[in-house]
Design an enzyme around this catalytic site. Structure first.
Site, PDB file in Angstrom:
ATOM      1  N   ARG A  67       0.870  -1.215   0.042  1.00 17.48           N
ATOM      2  CA  ARG A  67      -0.215  -0.034  -0.057  1.00 17.48           C
ATOM      3  C   ARG A  67       0.885   1.396  -0.047  1.00 17.48           C
ATOM      4  O   ARG A  67       0.428   2.199  -0.699  1.00 17.48           O
ATOM      5  CB  ARG A  67      -0.782  -0.003   1.190  1.00 17.48           C
ATOM      6  CG  ARG A  67      -1.803   1.118   1.184  1.00 17.48           C
ATOM      7  CD  ARG A  67      -2.868   0.856   2.291  1.00 17.48           C
ATOM      8  NE  ARG A  67      -4.012   1.837   2.448  1.00 17.48           N
ATOM      9  CZ  ARG A  67      -4.375   2.772   3.375  1.00 17.48           C
ATOM     10  NH1 ARG A  67      -3.524   2.416   4.462  1.00 17.48           N
ATOM     11  NH2 ARG A  67      -5.151   3.533   3.320  1.00 17.48           N
ATOM     12  N   HIS A  71       0.141   4.763  -2.564  1.00 12.12           N
ATOM     13  CA  HIS A  71       0.071   5.966  -1.651  1.00 12.12           C
ATOM     14  C   HIS A  71       1.348   6.881  -2.376  1.00 12.12           C
ATOM     15  O   HIS A  71       1.238   8.212  -2.359  1.00 12.12           O
ATOM     16  CB  HIS A  71      -0.073   5.951  -0.446  1.00 12.12           C
ATOM     17  CG  HIS A  71      -1.450   5.483  -0.050  1.00 12.12           C
ATOM     18  ND1 HIS A  71      -2.157   5.916   1.005  1.00 12.12           N
ATOM     19  CD2 HIS A  71      -2.365   4.869  -0.658  1.00 12.12           C
ATOM     20  CE1 HIS A  71      -3.315   5.405   1.272  1.00 12.12           C
ATOM     21  NE2 HIS A  71      -3.486   4.643   0.136  1.00 12.12           N
ATOM     22  N   ASN A  99      -3.805   8.557   4.963  1.00 13.31           N
ATOM     23  CA  ASN A  99      -2.539   7.973   5.486  1.00 13.31           C
ATOM     24  C   ASN A  99      -2.555   8.098   7.191  1.00 13.31           C
ATOM     25  O   ASN A  99      -2.067   7.228   7.657  1.00 13.31           O
ATOM     26  CB  ASN A  99      -1.086   8.799   5.024  1.00 13.31           C
ATOM     27  CG  ASN A  99      -1.116   8.687   3.636  1.00 13.31           C
ATOM     28  OD1 ASN A  99      -1.355   7.805   2.834  1.00 13.31           O
ATOM     29  ND2 ASN A  99      -0.414   9.846   3.119  1.00 13.31           N
ATOM     30  N   HIS A 199      -6.466  -5.703  -2.441  1.00 13.98           N
ATOM     31  CA  HIS A 199      -7.390  -5.854  -1.287  1.00 13.98           C
ATOM     32  C   HIS A 199      -7.399  -7.303  -1.048  1.00 13.98           C
ATOM     33  O   HIS A 199      -8.113  -7.729   0.063  1.00 13.98           O
ATOM     34  CB  HIS A 199      -8.597  -4.980  -1.374  1.00 13.98           C
ATOM     35  CG  HIS A 199      -8.324  -3.641  -1.154  1.00 13.98           C
ATOM     36  ND1 HIS A 199      -9.396  -2.449  -1.255  1.00 13.98           N
ATOM     37  CD2 HIS A 199      -7.228  -2.870  -1.099  1.00 13.98           C
ATOM     38  CE1 HIS A 199      -8.961  -1.424  -1.133  1.00 13.98           C
ATOM     39  NE2 HIS A 199      -7.577  -1.509  -1.107  1.00 13.98           N
TER      40      HIS A 199
HETATM   41  C1  HEM Z   1      -9.226   1.595  -5.662  1.00 18.88           C
HETATM   42  C2  HEM Z   1      -9.130   2.500  -4.921  1.00 18.88           C
HETATM   43  C3  HEM Z   1      -8.683   2.143  -3.457  1.00 18.88           C
HETATM   44  C4  HEM Z   1      -9.196   2.692  -2.465  1.00 18.88           C
HETATM   45  C5  HEM Z   1     -10.359   3.450  -2.127  1.00 18.88           C
HETATM   46  C6  HEM Z   1      -8.431   1.987  -1.346  1.00 18.88           C
HETATM   47  C7  HEM Z   1      -8.801   2.391   0.058  1.00 18.88           C
HETATM   48  C8  HEM Z   1      -8.328   1.490   0.891  1.00 18.88           C
HETATM   49  C9  HEM Z   1      -8.597   1.744   2.407  1.00 18.88           C
HETATM   50  C10 HEM Z   1      -9.796   2.681   2.967  1.00 18.88           C
HETATM   51  C11 HEM Z   1      -7.731   0.659   3.295  1.00 18.88           C
HETATM   52  C12 HEM Z   1      -7.897   0.577   4.707  1.00 18.88           C
HETATM   53  C13 HEM Z   1      -7.264   1.574   5.470  1.00 18.88           C
HETATM   54  C14 HEM Z   1      -7.352   1.794   7.039  1.00 18.88           C
HETATM   55  O1  HEM Z   1      -8.092   1.102   7.457  1.00 18.88           O
HETATM   56  O2  HEM Z   1      -6.509   2.643   7.527  1.00 18.88           O
HETATM   57  C15 HEM Z   1      -6.880   0.083   2.264  1.00 18.88           C
HETATM   58  C16 HEM Z   1      -6.135  -0.804   2.468  1.00 18.88           C
HETATM   59  C17 HEM Z   1      -5.318  -1.447   1.673  1.00 18.88           C
HETATM   60  N1  HEM Z   1      -5.175  -1.114   0.606  1.00 18.88           N
HETATM   61 FE1  HEM Z   1      -6.252   0.012  -0.708  1.00 18.88          FE
HETATM   62  N2  HEM Z   1      -7.488   1.281  -2.007  1.00 18.88           N
HETATM   63  C18 HEM Z   1      -7.643   1.429  -2.934  1.00 18.88           C
HETATM   64  C19 HEM Z   1      -6.575   0.904  -3.924  1.00 18.88           C
HETATM   65  C20 HEM Z   1      -5.567   0.252  -3.705  1.00 18.88           C
HETATM   66  C21 HEM Z   1      -4.334  -0.307  -4.329  1.00 18.88           C
HETATM   67  C22 HEM Z   1      -4.106   0.097  -5.755  1.00 18.88           C
HETATM   68  C23 HEM Z   1      -3.617  -0.903  -3.920  1.00 18.88           C
HETATM   69  C24 HEM Z   1      -2.088  -1.389  -4.193  1.00 18.88           C
HETATM   70  C25 HEM Z   1      -1.855  -1.690  -5.409  1.00 18.88           C
HETATM   71  C26 HEM Z   1      -3.969  -0.998  -2.306  1.00 18.88           C
HETATM   72  C27 HEM Z   1      -3.668  -1.701  -1.417  1.00 18.88           C
HETATM   73  C28 HEM Z   1      -4.005  -1.882  -0.180  1.00 18.88           C
HETATM   74  C29 HEM Z   1      -3.505  -2.763   0.816  1.00 18.88           C
HETATM   75  C30 HEM Z   1      -2.307  -3.825   0.569  1.00 18.88           C
HETATM   76  C31 HEM Z   1      -4.300  -2.262   1.831  1.00 18.88           C
HETATM   77  C32 HEM Z   1      -4.253  -3.089   3.575  1.00 18.88           C
HETATM   78  C33 HEM Z   1      -3.005  -2.475   4.270  1.00 18.88           C
HETATM   79  C34 HEM Z   1      -2.648  -2.909   5.574  1.00 18.88           C
HETATM   80  O3  HEM Z   1      -3.074  -4.068   5.990  1.00 18.88           O
HETATM   81  O4  HEM Z   1      -1.830  -2.402   6.235  1.00 18.88           O
HETATM   82  N3  HEM Z   1      -5.338  -0.127  -2.376  1.00 18.88           N
HETATM   83  N4  HEM Z   1      -7.201   0.462   1.058  1.00 18.88           N
END
Ligand code: HEM
Ligand SMILES: *[C@@H]1O[C@H](CO)[C@@H](O)[C@H](O)[C@H]1NC(C)=O
Ligand SMILES: *[C@@H]1O[C@H](CO)[C@@H](O)[C@H](O)[C@H]1NC(C)=O
Length: 326
Positions: A67, A71, A99, A199
């Site tokens: 992630r 970002h 973030n 995800h």
């Molecule tokens: C399509 C639009 C996207 C939205 C709206 C989005 C939104 C989010 C949100 C809200 C979370 C949880 C954050 C939290 O609880 O603080 C999350 C987690 C995550 N996102 Fe996304 N995301 C998107 C795209 C992506 C992309 C493109 C990637 C990587 C290629 C990605 C990888 C991840 C990963 C791996 C997590 C889990 C992180 C962890 O467990 O520490 N996301 N995302």
């Protein structure tokens, strides 16, 4: 004699090429897979070992590192800006909405950077370390492998307001917003759906999905009820309680995220909009049934994402410490 002539004209060509690049301000410089093959031959194993160690200690770290790269790239390009702490001259990206209390993994990046600095001082950028780390993280959780393009340089500043400007779409996004936000970065709808497959690993906090699990109609009822147990409706209670983005296999980089969407078990609104009667339904079905198709498109899209506005040539710098400009 002829051999020497050839060598001579080769040399001339190289000099001419270098002069051309110089006069173009290096701005055309491209990323390449072998960028550090001479200057830091042990880079890949060095990074991999630290990531391996971190992920063995905490499996979720792979998700967090993946992630970080997303970002970083979406805010003024893949330039390592997300890694910068606040300074007296700017407030950085770490406390911006998408973030704050959310992105993690900075200590792992620090460990990688100091190891790489010992091996090849002043050579490898923090921006490239993020790209390699994202690749290794996916692979460690059973995902696809790809050759990362390298040669990015590091920014000397970061911007709180740019990170807050909506370039990183919120979890409440409509499908149109997701499509447009990715398009603005040169990424297609297909890229967006494939990248959302990230995800399939990791966790999200209650604040990011509360509204959906309590109010949405396009959600599997038993899934909603079970999520509500650790994420109460009242705002402020349990805000930081975490749930897996892919309830089936949060520690495996597989296609189960898409399978869950087909059952209306997407955790975030921005997940379920990908399969909600709109133009991307067919892609979700395709990825939900073909790991090969998902991996192929995910890899292509990760490489494309890594190409977003890099600093190259003489732009930016190679930071000594990823947390601050030199
Ligand atoms: C399509 C639009 C996207 C939205 C709206 C989005 C939104 C989010 C949100 C809200 C979370 C949880 C954050 C939290 O609880 O603080 C999350 C987690 C995550 N996102 Fe996304 N995301 C998107 C795209 C992506 C992309 C493109 C990637 C990587 C290629 C990605 C990888 C991840 C990963 C791996 C997590 C889990 C992180 C962890 O467990 O520490 N996301 N995302
Ligand atoms: C970031 O989160 C901390 C802890 O919850 C909070 O005190 C701070 O105000 C937040 N920063 C911003 C800029 O929202
Ligand atoms: C559900 O929707 C209503 C009406 O929009 C809103 O007032 C309420 O805060 C929402 N509940 C949650 C838990 O988000």
């Amino acid at each position: 004699m002829e051999y020497n002539n050839k060598q001579g004209s080769m040399l001339l060509m190289v000099v001419l090429m270098m002069m051309t690049m110089w006069s173009c301000g290096y701005s055309e410089a491209k990323l390449s897979r072998d960028f550090y093959s001479e200057s830091c031959p042990s880079l890949f194993p060095a990074v991999r070992r630290v990531v391996q160690h971190a992920v063995a200690k905490e499996r979720r770290m792979a998700a967090s590192l993946l992630r970080l790269f997303f970002h970083d790239c979406f805010v003024n390009g893949c330039d390592g800006s997300i890694l910068l702490d606040d300074t007296s001259s700017f407030v950085g990206e770490k406390t911006a909405g998408p973030n704050n209390n959310s992105v993690r993994g900075f200590e792992v990046i620090d460990r990688i950077k100091s190891k790489v600095e010992r091996l090849c001082p002043g050579v490898v950028s923090c921006a490239d370390i993020l790209a390699i780390t994202a690749r290794d993280s996916v692979l460690l959780l059973g995902g696809p492998k790809w050759g990362v393009k390298l040669g990015r340089r590091d920014s000397t500043k970061a911007s709180f307001s740019d990170a807050n400007s909506g370039v990183i779409p919120p979890p409440t996004s409509t499908l149109n917003n997701l499509i447009n936000r990715f398009k603005a970065k040169g990424l297609s709808t297909r890229d967006m759906v494939a990248l959302s497959g990230a995800h399939t690993i990791g966790q999200a906090r209650c604040v990011t999905f509360r509204n959906r699990i309590h109010n949405a109609s396009n959600i599997d009822l038993s899934f909603a009820l079970s999520r509500q147990m650790s994420c109460p409706a009242a705002s402020g209670s349990g805000d930081n309680n975490e749930a897996a983005l892919d309830p089936r296999s949060p520690g495996r980089f597989d296609l189960s995220y898409y399978k869950q969407l087909l059952k209306h078990r997407g955790l975030l609104t921005s997940d379920q909009v990908l399969f909600n009667g709109g133009s991307t339904d067919s892609l979700v079905v395709a990825y939900g049934y073909s790991l090969k198709a998902f991996y192929r498109d995910f890899v292509r899209a990760m490489i494309k994402m890594g190409d977003i506005s890099p600093l190259t040539g003489s732009n930016g710098q190679i930071r000594n410490n990823c947390r601050r400009p030199n």
